[in-house]
Scaffold this motif. Sequence first.
Motif, short mmCIF file in Angstrom:
data_model
loop_
_atom_site.label_atom_id
_atom_site.label_comp_id
_atom_site.label_asym_id
_atom_site.label_seq_id
_atom_site.Cartn_x
_atom_site.Cartn_y
_atom_site.Cartn_z
N LEU A 147 -20.35 46.15 127.85
CA LEU A 147 -19.92 47.08 128.91
C LEU A 147 -19.97 46.39 130.27
O LEU A 147 -19.09 46.61 131.12
N GLY A 148 -20.98 45.54 130.48
CA GLY A 148 -21.06 44.80 131.74
C GLY A 148 -19.87 43.88 131.94
O GLY A 148 -19.32 43.76 133.03
N TYR A 149 -19.46 43.20 130.85
CA TYR A 149 -18.27 42.37 130.93
C TYR A 149 -17.04 43.22 131.29
O TYR A 149 -16.17 42.79 132.06
N ARG A 150 -16.97 44.42 130.71
CA ARG A 150 -15.81 45.28 130.99
C ARG A 150 -15.75 45.64 132.47
O ARG A 150 -14.68 45.57 133.09
N VAL A 151 -16.87 46.02 133.06
CA VAL A 151 -16.89 46.34 134.49
C VAL A 151 -16.51 45.10 135.29
O VAL A 151 -15.74 45.18 136.27
N TYR A 152 -17.03 43.96 134.89
CA TYR A 152 -16.69 42.71 135.60
C TYR A 152 -15.19 42.45 135.54
O TYR A 152 -14.57 42.16 136.57
N LYS B 282 -17.46 44.96 121.18
CA LYS B 282 -17.55 46.25 120.52
C LYS B 282 -16.44 47.22 120.90
O LYS B 282 -16.33 48.29 120.30
N GLU B 283 -15.63 46.87 121.89
CA GLU B 283 -14.45 47.68 122.19
C GLU B 283 -13.45 47.61 121.03
O GLU B 283 -12.63 48.52 120.87
N ASN B 284 -13.50 46.52 120.27
CA ASN B 284 -12.61 46.39 119.12
C ASN B 284 -13.09 47.31 118.01
O ASN B 284 -14.25 47.22 117.59
N PRO B 285 -12.24 48.21 117.53
CA PRO B 285 -12.69 49.12 116.47
C PRO B 285 -12.96 48.43 115.14
O PRO B 285 -13.68 48.96 114.30
#
Length: 342
Positions: free
Chosen positions: A70-75, A280-283
């Motif tokens: 999730l941190g990578y996603r925000v970045y 984990k964004e990948n289903p």
Amino acid sequence: MDLDERKLRILSAVVENFIATGDPVGSKLVAQLLGNQVSSATVRNDMSALFDMGLVEQPHTSAGRVPSHLGYRVYVDRLMHPKPVPKRERDEIDALFNVKNPDPDRLLEAAAGQLAQRTQCAAFTLMATPASVKARRIEILPAGERTAVIVLIATNGVVRNKVIRVDFSLTQELLKFINAFSNAKLGGLPLREISAGYINSVAVSLGEYSRIFTPLLAAVFELCREVSDGSYTIVGQSNLLSHSELWPMAHELLAFLEDKRKMSEVVARAGSGSTILIGKENPQMELSAASVLVSHFKIGGEISGGIGIIGPVRLDYAQVLPEIDYFAKLIGDILTDTLEHE
């Protein structure tokens, strides 16, 4: 999610330092990276807040933190500054693909190979065949008394061939007839119109010769369907084994990458343009420890495929994504030019 400017700067420092070093990042180092504008105690409190939000993780009992998925996603969404591909590297890439009317399959394989080498990840290409693509020419060549090689050349430059055994002698007279007949009936037709029903009607029109030539026409149909279904290339899978974080799922991941249908679903889910799917964004469970980066390319203004990489979550996204985008634009431009000159 309550993220003020300071917390965002701290998150950015954690992500970028972890990408560069692979080591957990402590509050003292973050304070230094921020120019000691805030104390390490303040940074420690903010990093604790980031931990509570699920944006950073503590891999073991040390004080260091690493970014979560999730941190990578925000970045990526809010903090990343893409690094343009330097002109020298663009020129090198352009020189590799400075070919007129290239074979699309070889072009896509070469592009994936270069991308895998540059990123040290697995690289893939997927290309759908535009509806406008037609059968340019069909050639049925003798490879033995009862063995033929059937060659299909499509208007987008794709070439496919198939070896088939028949139960009659391939005389020059028969070959001349079936070549002329095949090209008269199928040459110039859009591949998507060459259906099983159409092939059957063509075979019936042969009358008493229908039984003899049906296997050859069926093989032509299979080639048309193969080109119409598009292509999938995956290279550099062995690169993934150099990333220890992928080892626990390596077998499942490598098997997944060999499946064209499953990878097509991943690319379709990515939508248009450029997309980053992080861990984990990948289903799909097989991709839960990896990141997928995809950039779509257009042929004649129509989205026709994608090129991308699969690698560890700890990637320099700011550098890698612009490279993928550049390859996608180059592929689209070359294949558009090839198609327009048919």
